[in-house]
Scaffold this motif. Structure first.
Motif, PDB file in Angstrom:
ATOM      1  N   ASN A  74      -3.431   5.186  -4.185  1.00 46.26           N
ATOM      2  CA  ASN A  74      -2.461   4.999  -3.106  1.00 46.26           C
ATOM      3  C   ASN A  74      -1.309   6.003  -3.180  1.00 46.26           C
ATOM      4  O   ASN A  74      -0.680   6.284  -2.153  1.00 46.26           O
ATOM      5  CB  ASN A  74      -1.930   3.571  -3.128  1.00 46.26           C
ATOM      6  CG  ASN A  74      -2.950   2.576  -2.603  1.00 46.26           C
ATOM      7  OD1 ASN A  74      -3.929   2.947  -1.956  1.00 46.26           O
ATOM      8  ND2 ASN A  74      -2.732   1.301  -2.891  1.00 46.26           N
ATOM      9  N   ALA A  75      -1.058   6.534  -4.351  1.00 46.48           N
ATOM     10  CA  ALA A  75      -0.009   7.557  -4.472  1.00 46.48           C
ATOM     11  C   ALA A  75      -0.431   8.861  -3.808  1.00 46.48           C
ATOM     12  O   ALA A  75       0.422   9.651  -3.396  1.00 46.48           O
ATOM     13  CB  ALA A  75       0.314   7.793  -5.941  1.00 46.48           C
ATOM     14  N   LYS A  76      -1.745   9.074  -3.717  1.00 50.27           N
ATOM     15  CA  LYS A  76      -2.266  10.306  -3.111  1.00 50.27           C
ATOM     16  C   LYS A  76      -2.869  10.064  -1.729  1.00 50.27           C
ATOM     17  O   LYS A  76      -3.424  10.982  -1.128  1.00 50.27           O
ATOM     18  CB  LYS A  76      -3.325  10.928  -4.027  1.00 50.27           C
ATOM     19  CG  LYS A  76      -2.786  11.405  -5.367  1.00 50.27           C
ATOM     20  CD  LYS A  76      -3.874  12.068  -6.191  1.00 50.27           C
ATOM     21  CE  LYS A  76      -3.306  12.585  -7.506  1.00 50.27           C
ATOM     22  NZ  LYS A  76      -4.357  13.219  -8.345  1.00 50.27           N
ATOM     23  N   ASN A  77      -2.787   8.826  -1.254  1.00 51.53           N
ATOM     24  CA  ASN A  77      -3.354   8.479   0.058  1.00 51.53           C
ATOM     25  C   ASN A  77      -4.815   8.892   0.166  1.00 51.53           C
ATOM     26  O   ASN A  77      -5.265   9.446   1.188  1.00 51.53           O
ATOM     27  CB  ASN A  77      -2.554   9.135   1.192  1.00 51.53           C
ATOM     28  CG  ASN A  77      -1.211   8.477   1.425  1.00 51.53           C
ATOM     29  OD1 ASN A  77      -0.836   7.550   0.708  1.00 51.53           O
ATOM     30  ND2 ASN A  77      -0.478   8.956   2.403  1.00 51.53           N
ATOM     31  N   THR A  78      -5.562   8.636  -0.886  1.00 54.45           N
ATOM     32  CA  THR A  78      -6.938   9.102  -0.959  1.00 54.45           C
ATOM     33  C   THR A  78      -7.858   7.991  -1.468  1.00 54.45           C
ATOM     34  O   THR A  78      -7.503   7.256  -2.389  1.00 54.45           O
ATOM     35  CB  THR A  78      -7.047  10.326  -1.869  1.00 54.45           C
ATOM     36  OG1 THR A  78      -6.198  11.368  -1.369  1.00 54.45           O
ATOM     37  CG2 THR A  78      -8.478  10.856  -1.913  1.00 54.45           C
ATOM     38  N   VAL A  79      -9.025   7.907  -0.864  1.00 58.15           N
ATOM     39  CA  VAL A  79     -10.083   7.016  -1.334  1.00 58.15           C
ATOM     40  C   VAL A  79     -11.266   7.876  -1.754  1.00 58.15           C
ATOM     41  O   VAL A  79     -11.510   8.936  -1.167  1.00 58.15           O
ATOM     42  CB  VAL A  79     -10.470   5.985  -0.251  1.00 58.15           C
ATOM     43  CG1 VAL A  79     -11.032   6.664   0.988  1.00 58.15           C
ATOM     44  CG2 VAL A  79     -11.451   4.964  -0.812  1.00 58.15           C
TER      45      VAL A  79
END
Length: 122
Positions: A74-79
């Motif tokens: 969530n800190a990198k807005n990535t899944v």
């Protein structure tokens, strides 16, 4: 404007691994459940995996269970989707999606990426 951008697809031999990424922007990423779906041309979209907004809960299609792992930062807005022991039948366009609930139903997802091609050769 919401954007979901997938990357990491490509050509791999059967038994190999790939890691897909989906970078999100324009939305409060940690408020959304995220899903991965795949589609073969001429066929219906198929659920692959999903993860809750917190990352605590996950769900997998039976066909990929114990081979694929979904995770998020969530800190990198990535899944991410780590795909191991790939099979030719995993060949498809893989797309990520953002929705309000953890679900295997593509109708519950609000935002979609364009997809990335994964090809597994035998």
């Amino acid at each position: 404007q919401v954007q979901l951008v997938e990357s990491g697809g490509g050509l791999v031999q059967a038994g190999g691994s790939l890691r897909l990424s989906c970078a999100a922007s324009g939305l409060t990423f940690n408020s959304y459940a995220m899903g991965w779906f795949r589609q073969v041309s001429g066929q219906e979209r198929e659920f692959v995996a999903a993860i809750s907004w917190s990352g605590i809960s996950t769900n997998y299609a039976n066909s990929v269970k114990n081979r694929f792992t979904i995770s998020r930062d969530n800190a990198k807005n990535t899944v991410y989707l780590q795909m191991n022991s790939l099979k030719p039948e995993d060949t498809a366009v893989y797309s990520c999606a953002a929705g309000n609930i953890l679900s295997n139903n593509d109708g519950t997802y609000r935002y979609w990426g364009q997809g990335t091609q994964v090809t597994v050769s035998s």
